[in-house]
Scaffold this active site. Structure first.
Site, PDB file in Angstrom:
ATOM      1  N   GLU A   1     -27.505 100.103  56.131  1.00  0.00           N
ATOM      2  CA  GLU A   1     -28.124  99.518  57.322  1.00  0.00           C
ATOM      3  C   GLU A   1     -29.545 100.056  57.467  1.00  0.00           C
ATOM      4  O   GLU A   1     -29.739 101.141  58.037  1.00  0.00           O
ATOM      5  CB  GLU A   1     -27.324  99.898  58.570  1.00  0.00           C
ATOM      6  CG  GLU A   1     -25.889  99.424  58.555  1.00  0.00           C
ATOM      7  CD  GLU A   1     -25.352  99.263  59.962  1.00  0.00           C
ATOM      8  OE1 GLU A   1     -25.005  98.142  60.319  1.00  0.00           O
ATOM      9  OE2 GLU A   1     -25.326 100.263  60.706  1.00  0.00           O
TER      10      GLU A   1
ATOM     11  N   HIS B   1     -23.670 106.153  61.989  1.00  0.00           N
ATOM     12  CA  HIS B   1     -24.508 105.004  62.386  1.00  0.00           C
ATOM     13  C   HIS B   1     -25.902 105.535  62.732  1.00  0.00           C
ATOM     14  O   HIS B   1     -26.038 106.621  63.296  1.00  0.00           O
ATOM     15  CB  HIS B   1     -23.871 104.291  63.590  1.00  0.00           C
ATOM     16  CG  HIS B   1     -24.546 102.992  63.902  1.00  0.00           C
ATOM     17  ND1 HIS B   1     -25.740 102.924  64.574  1.00  0.00           N
ATOM     18  CD2 HIS B   1     -24.209 101.713  63.614  1.00  0.00           C
ATOM     19  CE1 HIS B   1     -26.101 101.657  64.686  1.00  0.00           C
ATOM     20  NE2 HIS B   1     -25.184 100.901  64.109  1.00  0.00           N
TER      21      HIS B   1
ATOM     22  N   SER C   1     -29.171  93.065  61.791  1.00  0.00           N
ATOM     23  CA  SER C   1     -29.519  91.721  62.279  1.00  0.00           C
ATOM     24  C   SER C   1     -28.883  90.597  61.466  1.00  0.00           C
ATOM     25  O   SER C   1     -29.505  89.552  61.256  1.00  0.00           O
ATOM     26  CB  SER C   1     -31.045  91.546  62.339  1.00  0.00           C
ATOM     27  OG  SER C   1     -31.593  92.454  63.276  1.00  0.00           O
TER      28      SER C   1
ATOM     29  N   LYS D   1     -20.767  98.289  69.888  1.00  0.00           N
ATOM     30  CA  LYS D   1     -21.590  99.323  70.530  1.00  0.00           C
ATOM     31  C   LYS D   1     -21.130  99.543  71.988  1.00  0.00           C
ATOM     32  O   LYS D   1     -19.958  99.379  72.285  1.00  0.00           O
ATOM     33  CB  LYS D   1     -23.076  98.953  70.456  1.00  0.00           C
ATOM     34  CG  LYS D   1     -23.510  98.575  69.045  1.00  0.00           C
ATOM     35  CD  LYS D   1     -24.993  98.542  68.878  1.00  0.00           C
ATOM     36  CE  LYS D   1     -25.317  97.979  67.519  1.00  0.00           C
ATOM     37  NZ  LYS D   1     -26.718  98.121  67.156  1.00  0.00           N
TER      38      LYS D   1
ATOM     39  N   GLU E   1     -27.823 104.935  65.062  1.00  0.00           N
ATOM     40  CA  GLU E   1     -28.004 105.308  66.472  1.00  0.00           C
ATOM     41  C   GLU E   1     -27.421 106.703  66.733  1.00  0.00           C
ATOM     42  O   GLU E   1     -27.946 107.468  67.545  1.00  0.00           O
ATOM     43  CB  GLU E   1     -27.365 104.244  67.379  1.00  0.00           C
ATOM     44  CG  GLU E   1     -28.210 102.970  67.383  1.00  0.00           C
ATOM     45  CD  GLU E   1     -27.439 101.681  67.608  1.00  0.00           C
ATOM     46  OE1 GLU E   1     -26.297 101.721  68.080  1.00  0.00           O
ATOM     47  OE2 GLU E   1     -28.006 100.612  67.280  1.00  0.00           O
TER      48      GLU E   1
ATOM     49  N   GLY F   1     -30.764  95.672  65.175  1.00  0.00           N
ATOM     50  CA  GLY F   1     -31.058  95.250  66.537  1.00  0.00           C
ATOM     51  C   GLY F   1     -32.472  94.720  66.727  1.00  0.00           C
ATOM     52  O   GLY F   1     -32.919  94.526  67.852  1.00  0.00           O
TER      53      GLY F   1
ATOM     54  N   ASN G   1     -19.542  95.666  65.195  1.00  0.00           N
ATOM     55  CA  ASN G   1     -19.766  96.889  65.964  1.00  0.00           C
ATOM     56  C   ASN G   1     -20.233  96.476  67.354  1.00  0.00           C
ATOM     57  O   ASN G   1     -21.364  96.028  67.522  1.00  0.00           O
ATOM     58  CB  ASN G   1     -20.836  97.734  65.248  1.00  0.00           C
ATOM     59  CG  ASN G   1     -21.269  98.929  66.073  1.00  0.00           C
ATOM     60  OD1 ASN G   1     -20.602  99.304  67.039  1.00  0.00           O
ATOM     61  ND2 ASN G   1     -22.382  99.535  65.696  1.00  0.00           N
TER      62      ASN G   1
HETATM   63  C1  PEP Z   1     -25.279  97.717  63.789  1.00  0.00           C
HETATM   64  O1  PEP Z   1     -25.384  98.233  64.878  1.00  0.00           O
HETATM   65  O2  PEP Z   1     -24.525  98.228  62.949  1.00  0.00           O
HETATM   66  C2  PEP Z   1     -26.042  96.509  63.527  1.00  0.00           C
HETATM   67  C3  PEP Z   1     -26.145  96.112  62.290  1.00  0.00           C
HETATM   68  O3  PEP Z   1     -26.621  95.869  64.601  1.00  0.00           O
HETATM   69  P1  PEP Z   1     -27.356  94.427  64.612  1.00  0.00           P
HETATM   70  O4  PEP Z   1     -26.514  93.488  63.802  1.00  0.00           O
HETATM   71  O5  PEP Z   1     -27.439  94.047  66.034  1.00  0.00           O
HETATM   72  O6  PEP Z   1     -28.683  94.636  63.961  1.00  0.00           O
END
Ligand code: PEP
Length: 249
Positions: free
Chosen positions: A166, A94, A211, A12, A96, A172, A10
């Site tokens: 997630e 997601h 992460s 973003k 976000e 992040g 992703n």
């Molecule tokens: C994501 O945005 O789906 C995500 C898992 O981000 P990150 O790997 O940076 O934590």
């Protein structure tokens, strides 16, 4: 049942024409894997990435879509628009989108429904906040988020839905859930689905996101209910992302 692993990146709101050209070229050189490798650029770059990845093993995802079919929805992108760009998956819900743009469980469910009606596979993102984990609400939150979608599209529709667990506190932040923590939640989600349909539950791919790095992915992928990863930050680095893909087999 053997479920194919998926490693999805992703991106973003990152990238430029030039950086995306370099990133995709880097991935094209080394992404042979038994896993399905998916990349999700932001909307303006879908066309560029669709062209660069045509006839390759890379699969395209969009990061979001409107639940509406067309019309006066300024700034939105419809399923029929995505259909012009070889998109297979769409990230839906997601964290976000849920936290920064107020997407409710019901809106998420409507978006999943719109995707399915257009032949896309939604990647349904679910997960608890840190406060919810500390209050031991992790499983209840995940079940609630999945149940809203089941109520709208039915359990059989999950044959075409990928779930991405997630935890919000891990996205992040550099704080990944341990492989055991991920397994525990994935197993609970699969058990919840099994209560509705054993065969759907067996087949549904559940990815972990939060992460994920190359150094942690090998152990993660040994977990029986972890069917791959949704990767944010680490997917912007071709070498790091390729190492995660390699860990998937
Ligand atoms: C994501 O945005 O789906 C995500 C898992 O981000 P990150 O790997 O940076 O934590």
């Amino acid at each position: 049942m053997i479920r194919q692993k998926i490693v999805a990146g992703n991106w973003k709101m990152n990238g430029s024409k030039e950086s995306i050209l370099n990133l995709v070229n880097g991935l094209l050189e080394g992404s042979k894997s038994s896993a399905e490798v998916v990349i999700a650029p932001s909307f303006p770059y879908l066309s560029q990435v669709a062209d660069l990845t045509a006839n390759s093993q890379l699969t395209l995802a969009a990061q979001n879509v409107s639940e509406q079919a067309k019309g006066a929805y300024t700034g939105e992108v419809s399923c029929s628009m995505l259909a012009d760009f070889n998109v297979k998956y769409v990230l839906i819900g997601h964290s976000e989108r849920r936290s920064l743009y107020g997407e409710s469980d019901q809106l998420v469910a409507e978006k999943v429904k719109a995707c399915l009606a257009s032949g896309f596979k939604p990647m349904l993102c679910i997960g608890e906040t840190l406060a919810e984990r500390e209050a031991e609400q992790t499983i209840a939150v995940c079940e609630r988020q999945v149940a809203a979608v089941v109520d709208t599209v039915g359990i059989e529709a999950f044959k075409d839905i990928v779930i991405a667990y997630e935890p919000v506190w891990a996205i992040g932040t550099g704080l990944s859930a341990s492989a055991q923590q991920a397994q525990e939640v994935h197993q609970a989600i699969r058990a919840y689905l099994a209560g509705l349909s054993a065969s759907v539950s067996e087949g549904v791919q559940i990815l972990y996101g939060g992460s994920v790095k190359a150094s942690t992915s090998a152990e993660l992928f040994t977990m029986p209910d972890v069917d791959g990863a949704l990767v944010g930050g680490a997917s912007l680095d071709a070498k790091e992302f390729l190492d995660i893909i390699k860990a998937a087999g």
